[in-house]
Design a protein around this motif. Structure first.
Motif, PDB file in Angstrom:
ATOM      1  N   THR A  55     -34.132   0.127   0.225  1.00 22.41           N
ATOM      2  CA  THR A  55     -33.238   0.250   1.380  1.00 22.41           C
ATOM      3  C   THR A  55     -31.924   0.901   0.968  1.00 22.41           C
ATOM      4  O   THR A  55     -31.413   1.797   1.639  1.00 22.41           O
ATOM      5  N   LEU A  56     -31.377   0.424  -0.144  1.00 21.66           N
ATOM      6  CA  LEU A  56     -30.086   0.938  -0.596  1.00 21.66           C
ATOM      7  C   LEU A  56     -30.189   2.369  -1.100  1.00 21.66           C
ATOM      8  O   LEU A  56     -29.189   3.080  -1.179  1.00 21.66           O
ATOM      9  N   THR A 106     -13.618  -4.346  -5.340  1.00 15.33           N
ATOM     10  CA  THR A 106     -14.130  -4.219  -6.720  1.00 15.33           C
ATOM     11  C   THR A 106     -15.604  -4.564  -6.785  1.00 15.33           C
ATOM     12  O   THR A 106     -16.385  -3.881  -7.466  1.00 15.33           O
ATOM     13  N   ALA A 107     -16.020  -5.633  -6.074  1.00 13.27           N
ATOM     14  CA  ALA A 107     -17.417  -6.058  -6.106  1.00 13.27           C
ATOM     15  C   ALA A 107     -18.328  -4.991  -5.508  1.00 13.27           C
ATOM     16  O   ALA A 107     -19.408  -4.699  -6.052  1.00 13.27           O
ATOM     17  N   LEU A 155     -22.197  -0.318  -6.357  1.00  9.05           N
ATOM     18  CA  LEU A 155     -22.459   1.123  -6.226  1.00  9.05           C
ATOM     19  C   LEU A 155     -22.669   1.773  -7.592  1.00  9.05           C
ATOM     20  O   LEU A 155     -23.523   2.658  -7.748  1.00  9.05           O
ATOM     21  N   GLU A 156     -21.903   1.320  -8.584  1.00  8.08           N
ATOM     22  CA  GLU A 156     -22.079   1.844  -9.937  1.00  8.08           C
ATOM     23  C   GLU A 156     -23.452   1.465 -10.489  1.00  8.08           C
ATOM     24  O   GLU A 156     -24.131   2.288 -11.114  1.00  8.08           O
ATOM     25  N   LEU A 211     -24.532   5.173  -7.321  1.00  4.50           N
ATOM     26  CA  LEU A 211     -24.107   5.781  -6.057  1.00  4.50           C
ATOM     27  C   LEU A 211     -22.593   5.974  -6.001  1.00  4.50           C
ATOM     28  O   LEU A 211     -22.048   6.286  -4.940  1.00  4.50           O
ATOM     29  N   ASP A 212     -21.929   5.790  -7.122  1.00  7.32           N
ATOM     30  CA  ASP A 212     -20.475   5.854  -7.137  1.00  7.32           C
ATOM     31  C   ASP A 212     -19.938   7.280  -7.081  1.00  7.32           C
ATOM     32  O   ASP A 212     -18.718   7.479  -6.977  1.00  7.32           O
ATOM     33  N   GLN A 213     -20.833   8.293  -7.151  1.00  3.68           N
ATOM     34  CA  GLN A 213     -20.377   9.691  -7.085  1.00  3.68           C
ATOM     35  C   GLN A 213     -20.288  10.207  -5.657  1.00  3.68           C
ATOM     36  O   GLN A 213     -19.746  11.281  -5.412  1.00  3.68           O
ATOM     37  N   ILE A 214     -20.802   9.444  -4.701  1.00  2.25           N
ATOM     38  CA  ILE A 214     -20.770   9.868  -3.302  1.00  2.25           C
ATOM     39  C   ILE A 214     -19.342   9.704  -2.767  1.00  2.25           C
ATOM     40  O   ILE A 214     -18.701   8.675  -3.016  1.00  2.25           O
TER      41      ILE A 214
END
Length: 587
Positions: free
Chosen positions: A475-476, A501-502, A507-508, A512-515
Motif C-alpha cells: 500500500t505504501l 520526525t517519526a 519515509l526513510e 521515500l524521503d527523496q519525494i
C-alpha cells in the motif's frame, strides 16, 4: 415393587468402592502433607463432607475440628468455601503460612468477587498478615478469615477482612475487629449481596449495556520521562480507538527493566490489586512483551494481557474494509503470533500418528505452527496478486500523465478531513487514531486547469510494528508514484515536532524521503497565530484549518505552484500548460 435389572444399587460393594475411589480422586488434600500419618490425612479428607449454611461464615463445629487437628499436626490448615457452603479445597501449610494451590483462572465481570471465602488457622495469636491480604486482593476472595488456635486446641478468636470498592482514601480492604467464636453473628449471605451491590455502584460510569472491555494501561520507563509520558498518552488514545474502556493508568520509572515481569514485583502486585479494585479485565502495556513476559504476567494476574503491537493490530483489524486491507492485517497478525505459539501444555502434546504413521508424529503445537506458516504463504500469494492490480492502475495513471499527490502524516492529524474539504468527498472522518486504513483516491482540479489525483493514506505512528510496516508495504509503495507529498501535521498537538520526525523516519525506511514534500500545519485555529507563522517560516510550510475551507486557498495556491515548479517544461504533463488560467478557487 420390581426394580429394573439395569439399575445398580448403592449398596452394591463394587459400586460403593467406585464411588469412594472417585471421591478420593476429586477430593484431594493440597499442600504440605510430608510426614503426616495416614490417620491425619484421612481426617483432613473428611473435612470435605462438611457443609456450612449459606448465611454463616463458619460453623462452630467446623472451627473446632480445624483448630483441634491443626494443633495436633502443628501446621496451619485452610479451607476454601463456596457461597452455598460446600468445602471446595482443603490445604495444609506449615507453622507460619499456607501456600495456596492453583485454583483456576477467573474471568472478571461485574461481580468482582470470586465466590470463595478463605478460612485458615493460625497457631499463634497473630492477626491477618501481608500474605493474607495479598491473597485476598489477588485472588478476589469473598472473605479471608484467621482462626486463632489456643493451647487447648480450640478456636480462641476470629480475624476477618474483605475487599472494598474503589474509594477516595484508596483503601483496598477492610479489617473487622477481632471477635470471639460465640459472638460471630454476621449474616454472610446478606453481607456478600450488599458488598457486590456496592461494587456495582462504584465501578465507573459505564452503562449496563456498555460491552466495552475495562482496561488498565501500564507503562515502564527507564529513560527520558517526557518521551515515556508522551508515548503513554498515545497509548491512551490507541486504547480508546480500539474500543477499550480505560479505568486507570499506572506508570513506573525504574533504572532497569525487569526481564521477567517488566515491572518490579511489588509494583506488579500493586497493579493486580488496583486492576481488581476498578474492575479491569485487560492490562495494556506500552511495550512489546516477549512471549515469556506475556505468559508470566498473565499467569500472575489472570487477566488478558495486550501489548502495544497487539493493540495496534487489533485497531487495524477493526478498520480494514477492502480485501487488500484485510489480507494485510491478517498477514501482520499471523507473523506476530507465530513466535508466540510457543506456549504449550502437556495436555497438548498428543501424538497424531498411529498405524501406518509410526514415530513421534506432530504435536498440537507443531500443527498450529505449520498451519500458521501455510496461511502466511497463501496470504502472501494473494497479496502479490492484488498488488499486480494496483500496479496496473498506477501504470494507467502514468500513461494518462496525471500528477499524483499523496496526503501523509501522523495518525489523527486531519488527513481525511483535508481530502474531503479539497475534493468535496465524504470519506469517513473520526477523531480517533487510524480511522482511515484503506487508501482513498480522488481527482482534483486546480484553478489553473491542472488536474491531479490526490490520495489519502494510512496514518503513521512512532514505533509502528515491523510486521505491520512489511504487510502494508504494498500500500505504501503507491507513495513511490507520488509527485508531491502533503505532510499534514496536527499543530495543536504538543508533540507535533516528534510526530514530524517519526513520519520522516518511516519515509526513510521505505526509501521515500527523496519525494518532494510540503508541510501542512493543520488546526491553526487552535493555536496562537504567531506560532503558526513562525513554523511556516521555519519549515517553509503552509498553515490551515481543514474544517474551515477559506483557509485552504493558500494551500491550493502553494500546491499548484509546486506542481508547476517541479515540471516547468510541461514535458511530463502536457495539460499543465497555462493556456486556460482560472482565477476562481475550487474550495
Amino acid at each position: 415393587m420390581h426394580k429394573p435389572k439395569n439399575r445398580v444399587s448403592s449398596r452394591n460393594p463394587v459400586f460403593t468402592h467406585l464411588i469412594r475411589k472417585e471421591e478420593c480422586a476429586i477430593r484431594k488434600v493440597y499442600g504440605n502433607l510430608t510426614g503426616l500419618k495416614t490417620n491425619h490425612i484421612q481426617r483432613l479428607e473428611r473435612i470435605y463432607r462438611r457443609k456450612i449454611p449459606a448465611n454463616q461464615v463458619i460453623t462452630q463445629e467446623l472451627a473446632n475440628y480445624l483448630a483441634e487437628l491443626s494443633l495436633e499436626i502443628n501446621r496451619q490448615i485452610g479451607v476454601l468455601v463456596a457461597r452455598k457452603g460446600a468445602i471446595e479445597y482443603v490445604i495444609v501449610g506449615d507453622q507460619k503460612q499456607i501456600h495456596l494451590p492453583d485454583i483456576g483462572r477467573f474471568r472478571a465481570g461485574y461481580l468482582r468477587l470470586r465466590g470463595l471465602r478463605y478460612l485458615h488457622t493460625h497457631l499463634a495469636d497473630i492477626p491477618l498478615n501481608r500474605d493474607d491480604f495479598v491473597d485476598l486482593a489477588m485472588l478476589r476472595f469473598d472473605l479471608v478469615g484467621a482462626i486463632i488456635v489456643n493451647d487447648q486446641g480450640l478456636p480462641g478468636k476470629y480475624y476477618l477482612a474483605h475487599l472494598v470498592p474503589e474509594n477516595p482514601e484508596e483503601k483496598r480492604w477492610e479489617v473487622l475487629e477481632a471477635i470471639l467464636p460465640g459472638q460471630l453473628t454476621l449474616d454472610f449471605e446478606e453481607f456478600i449481596r450488599a458488598l457486590e451491590e456496592e461494587f456495582r455502584r462504584t465501578q465507573g460510569p459505564r452503562d449496563v449495556d456498555d460491552q466495552r472491555e475495562r482496561a488498565v494501561l501500564v507503562g515502564v520507563s527507564n529513560g527520558k520521562r517526557l518521551l515515556a509520558e508522551e508515548s503513554f498518552r498515545e497509548l491512551h488514545e490507541l486504547a480508546q480507538s480500539a474500543g477499550l474502556f480505560v479505568m486507570d493508568t499506572i506508570m513506573q520509572h525504574r533504572e532497569k527493566i525487569d526481564p521477567k515481569f517488566l515491572l518490579g514485583k511489588g509494583k506488579l502486585n500493586e497493579l493486580i490489586i488496583r486492576s481488581y479494585q476498578v474492575g479491569a479485565e485487560v492490562l495494556v502495556f506500552d511495550h512489546d512483551l516477549t512471549p515469556a513476559q506475556a505468559r508470566t504476567i498473565a499467569d500472575m494476574t489472570e487477566l488478558k494481557i495486550i501489548d502495544r503491537t497487539q493493540l495496534i493490530l487489533d485497531i487495524f483489524a477493526q478498520r480494514a474494509h477492502s480485501r487488500v486491507g484485510k489480507v494485510q492485517v491478517e498477514l501482520a497478525q499471523l507473523k506476530y503470533q507465530l513466535p508466540r505459539l510457543g506456549t504449550r501444555d502437556d495436555a497438548l502434546s498428543r501424538i497424531t500418528g498411529g498405524i501406518g504413521a509410526r514415530g513421534p508424529g506432530e504435536t498440537k503445537l507443531e500443527i498450529d505452527r505449520r498451519r500458521a506458516r501455510d496461511r502466511i504463504r497463501n496470504l502472501e500469494k494473494e497479496l502479490s496478486h492484488l498488488q499486480k492490480g494496483r500496479k496496473q492502475r498506477r501504470v494507467k495513471r502514468q500513461r494518462n500523465q496525471i500528477p499524483v499527490i499523496s496526503i501523509i502524516g501522523y495518525t489523527n492529524a486531519g488527513k481525511s478531513t483535508l481530502l474531503n474539504a479539497l475534493t468535496h468527498s465524504e470519506v469517513e472522518v473520526k477523531d480517533q487514531m487510524f480511522a482511515t486504513l484503506d487508501p482513498t483516491s480522488r481527482r482534483l482540479r486546480f484553478p489553473r486547469d491542472i488536474e491531479v489525483i490526490i490520495t489519502d493514506t494510512v496514518g503513521f505512528l512512532r514505533d509502528l510494528p515491523k510486521d505491520l510496516v512489511e504487510a502494508f508495504r504494498s500500500t505504501l509503495e503507491e507513495l513511490e508514484d507520488a509527485d508531491l507529498l502533503l505532510h499534514v501535521v496536527d499543530l495543536s498537538n504538543p508533540d507535533f515536532e516528534e510526530h514530524i520526525t517519526a513520519v520522516n523516519r518511516i519515509l526513510e525506511e521505505l526509501h521515500l524521503d527523496q519525494i518532494p514534500q510540503l508541510l501542512v500545519f493543520n488546526k491553526e485555529d487552535r493555536v496562537e497565530p504567531q506560532l503558526a507563522e513562525t513554523l511556516c517560516t521555519r519549515y517553509n510550510g503552509v498553515s490551515i484549518a481543514a474544517i474551515h475551507k477559506p483557509t485552504l486557498r493558500k494551500l491550493v495556491q502553494r500546491v499548484q505552484e509546486e506542481i508547476l515548479r517541479l515540471y516547468p517544461e510541461q514535458e511530463k504533463y502536457p495539460q499543465l500548460k497555462p493556456a486556460a488560467l482560472s482565477v476562481s478557487l475550487s474550495v
